[in-house]
Design an enzyme around this catalytic site. Structure first.
Site, PDB file in Angstrom:
ATOM      1  N   ARG A  16      56.239  12.044 153.357  1.00  0.00           N
ATOM      2  CA  ARG A  16      57.423  12.397 153.761  1.00  0.00           C
ATOM      3  C   ARG A  16      58.299  13.074 154.479  1.00  0.00           C
ATOM      4  NH1 ARG A  16      59.684  17.043 149.244  1.00  0.00           N
ATOM      5  NH2 ARG A  16      61.494  16.854 149.084  1.00  0.00           N
ATOM      6  N   HIS A  17      59.109  13.700 155.047  1.00  0.00           N
ATOM      7  CA  HIS A  17      59.291  14.064 155.398  1.00  0.00           C
ATOM      8  C   HIS A  17      59.031  15.787 155.512  1.00  0.00           C
ATOM      9  CE1 HIS A  17      62.789  15.854 153.362  1.00  0.00           C
ATOM     10  NE2 HIS A  17      63.211  14.631 153.099  1.00  0.00           N
ATOM     11  N   ARG A  66      66.006  13.729 159.920  1.00  0.00           N
ATOM     12  CA  ARG A  66      64.478  14.939 158.920  1.00  0.00           C
ATOM     13  C   ARG A  66      63.495  13.882 159.194  1.00  0.00           C
ATOM     14  NH1 ARG A  66      67.978  13.220 154.602  1.00  0.00           N
ATOM     15  NH2 ARG A  66      67.192  12.658 152.542  1.00  0.00           N
ATOM     16  N   GLU A  90      66.839   7.696 152.237  1.00  0.00           N
ATOM     17  CA  GLU A  90      66.642   8.109 150.340  1.00  0.00           C
ATOM     18  C   GLU A  90      68.315   7.263 149.503  1.00  0.00           C
ATOM     19  OE1 GLU A  90      65.133   8.562 148.240  1.00  0.00           O
ATOM     20  OE2 GLU A  90      64.842  10.866 148.168  1.00  0.00           O
ATOM     21  N   HIS A 158      60.892   9.259 152.584  1.00  0.00           N
ATOM     22  CA  HIS A 158      62.024  10.146 151.466  1.00  0.00           C
ATOM     23  C   HIS A 158      60.963  10.138 150.318  1.00  0.00           C
ATOM     24  CE1 HIS A 158      64.657  11.233 155.135  1.00  0.00           C
ATOM     25  NE2 HIS A 158      63.981   9.206 154.832  1.00  0.00           N
TER      26      HIS A 158
END
Length: 217
Positions: A16-17, A66, A90, A158
């Site tokens: 995940r970012h 991101r 996402e 995401h």
């Protein structure tokens, strides 16, 4: 090479970012393109140094900034290129995007409650979680198929997209996906390929995996 041995030992790291301003404000991001905070960049840099020790063979990332900026930190350390794919974005959440959780509960309370109960809900008129899985999981599997035996793929995406992709890849019914729980910023989950297919080896991890010593390895 016969089918029972093909691709054994491959590994998928779903990362995940890092932190964003909207994370700090508890503001629903969805597919809105939000940048990382300075802390988010630092998180990505720290995590990249750890993940580089897994000697990844490839990096694929959501094209939202991101995720792209998070992936860039690993690319810098490893020298690998990054392939970007919008399929890893996402879940689109329509009119929920940009609202805080409190604002969503105040304006769309019944819809929010139904989503939390695990019902299939188009949050804010957006995508179903199963539709996110329909686009994200094939991207992950397509890139995993390109790995050598014992190879490692890092997927930078995401929280929601990762959870749905994991659920689909593991063959879980969609109403069980929520049981996987969320990922903290810059944490990851790892799928390993065994004799009976993909299985979850690590979830919401921020440290490198340890070998499983015992009867269930």
């Amino acid at each position: 090479m016969n089918g029972t041995k093909r691709g054994r030992g491959r590994r998928i790291v779903l990362w995940r970012h890092g932190q964003t301003p909207w994370n700090l404000e508890s503001r629903f991001q969805g597919s809105t393109d939000i940048e990382l905070t300075a802390e988010g960049i630092a998180q990505a840099r720290r995590a990249a140094r750890l993940l580089a020790s897994l000697k990844p063979d490839a990096i694929v990332a959501s094209d939202l900034q991101r995720a792209a900026a998070t992936a860039a930190e690993l690319a810098t350390v490893t020298g690998l290129g990054i392939e970007y794919d919008a399929g890893l974005r996402e879940t689109f959440a329509g009119v929920w995007q940009g609202l805080t959780n409190d604002e969503i509960m105040a304006r769309y309370g019944e819809e929010y409650a139904a989503w939390k109960r695990g019902e299939p809900v188009r949050r804010g008129g957006g995508e179903l979680e199963t539709e996110t899985a329909d686009r994200a999981a094939p991207v992950v599997l397509r890139h995993a198929e390109l790995l050598p035996d014992d190879g490692t793929l890092v997927v930078v995406s995401h929280g929601g997209a990762i959870r749905t992709a994991i659920g689909r890849i593991l063959g879980l019914e969609s109403h069980h996906w929520e049981s996987l729980g969320g990922l903290a910023n810059c944490c990851w989950s790892i799928l390993g390929e065994g004799a009976r297919g993909w299985r979850l080896m690590e979830h919401n991890a921020g440290t490198l995996p340890e070998p499983v010593l015992g009867d269930d390895d």
